[in-house]
Design an enzyme around this catalytic site. Structure first.
Site, PDB file in Angstrom:
ATOM      1  N   PHE A  61      95.667 -94.846-120.259  1.00  0.00           N
ATOM      2  CA  PHE A  61      94.159 -95.270-119.547  1.00  0.00           C
ATOM      3  C   PHE A  61      93.530 -94.395-118.556  1.00  0.00           C
ATOM      4  O   PHE A  61      92.294 -94.744-118.447  1.00  0.00           O
ATOM      5  CB  PHE A  61      94.438 -96.599-118.690  1.00  0.00           C
ATOM      6  CG  PHE A  61      95.134 -96.546-117.600  1.00  0.00           C
ATOM      7  CD1 PHE A  61      94.573 -96.233-116.334  1.00  0.00           C
ATOM      8  CD2 PHE A  61      96.473 -96.986-117.411  1.00  0.00           C
ATOM      9  CE1 PHE A  61      95.277 -95.989-115.177  1.00  0.00           C
ATOM     10  CE2 PHE A  61      97.273 -96.888-116.469  1.00  0.00           C
ATOM     11  CZ  PHE A  61      96.827 -96.358-115.390  1.00  0.00           C
ATOM     12  N   ARG A  89      96.275-102.967 -97.323  1.00  0.00           N
ATOM     13  CA  ARG A  89      96.731-103.467 -98.781  1.00  0.00           C
ATOM     14  C   ARG A  89      97.151-104.839 -99.220  1.00  0.00           C
ATOM     15  O   ARG A  89      96.678-105.635-100.171  1.00  0.00           O
ATOM     16  CB  ARG A  89      98.072-102.564 -99.204  1.00  0.00           C
ATOM     17  CG  ARG A  89      98.035-101.242 -99.205  1.00  0.00           C
ATOM     18  CD  ARG A  89      97.387-100.643-100.638  1.00  0.00           C
ATOM     19  NE  ARG A  89      98.409-100.929-101.707  1.00  0.00           N
ATOM     20  CZ  ARG A  89      98.130-100.376-102.766  1.00  0.00           C
ATOM     21  NH1 ARG A  89      97.109 -99.651-103.016  1.00  0.00           N
ATOM     22  NH2 ARG A  89      98.949-100.528-103.821  1.00  0.00           N
ATOM     23  N   HIS A 119      90.023 -99.665-103.911  1.00  0.00           N
ATOM     24  CA  HIS A 119      91.116 -99.093-103.900  1.00  0.00           C
ATOM     25  C   HIS A 119      91.770 -98.902-102.451  1.00  0.00           C
ATOM     26  O   HIS A 119      90.621 -98.683-101.463  1.00  0.00           O
ATOM     27  CB  HIS A 119      90.948 -97.625-104.405  1.00  0.00           C
ATOM     28  CG  HIS A 119      92.002 -96.609-103.972  1.00  0.00           C
ATOM     29  ND1 HIS A 119      93.116 -96.418-104.810  1.00  0.00           N
ATOM     30  CD2 HIS A 119      92.175 -95.679-103.124  1.00  0.00           C
ATOM     31  CE1 HIS A 119      93.861 -95.617-103.959  1.00  0.00           C
ATOM     32  NE2 HIS A 119      93.134 -94.931-102.973  1.00  0.00           N
TER      33      HIS A 119
END
Length: 153
Positions: A61, A89, A119
């Site tokens: 990907f 996170r 991200h």
């Protein structure tokens, strides 16, 4: 005294920018007590993205990921505070399809890939590498939070 100067790197991806989540995401980190030390809106080059995601280069990907990341501006940020990487996170959530409500991905994501919104660094080494890749040292601002005494013992 705990280490309150750990830094993490966060990117609001093109879909997060286009869907007007910048303020909402910044607010979550501020409310958590983290200090913003660097932030910029940027359209990164293909080479810049390929270096950033070099660990995924062999994934099938990867070309689609790079194309998606180049589809619009992103917001690159550096946040500082106690356990900023691990807690950052946790705030993001994991796979967008399975993230719990209350996490950024759980609240705002529609799918894995183009709909993942954000991200965040996953380790100290990754954070240091990503911060130095996206920011010059003089673009990061050191200062004391006025409310630090209310956040940390």
């Amino acid at each position: 005294m705990p280490n309150t100067s750990e830094r993490t790197f966060i990117i609001i991806k093109p879909d997060g920018v286009q869907r007007n989540f910048i303020g909402k995401i910044v607010q979550r980190f501020e409310e958590r007590g983290y200090k913003l030390v660097g932030m910029k809106l940027v359209c990164a080059s293909k080479d810049h993205w390929e270096f950033h995601y070099q660990d995924l280069k062999e994934s099938p990907f990867f070309p689609d990921l790079i194309k998606y990341l180049q589809s619009g501006p992103v917001v690159a940020m550096v946040w500082e505070g106690l356990d900023a990487i691990r807690q950052g996170r946790a705030m993001l959530g994991s796979n967008p399809l399975y993230s719990n409500p209350g996490t950024i991905r759980g609240d705002y994501c529609t799918q894995t890939g183009h709909g993942s919104v954000i991200h965040g660094s996953d380790s100290v080494d990754a954070s240091n590498r990503e911060i130095s890749h996206w920011f010059k040292q003089d673009e990061l601002v050191d200062y004391e939070l006025a409310n630090k005494c209310w956040l940390y013992e």
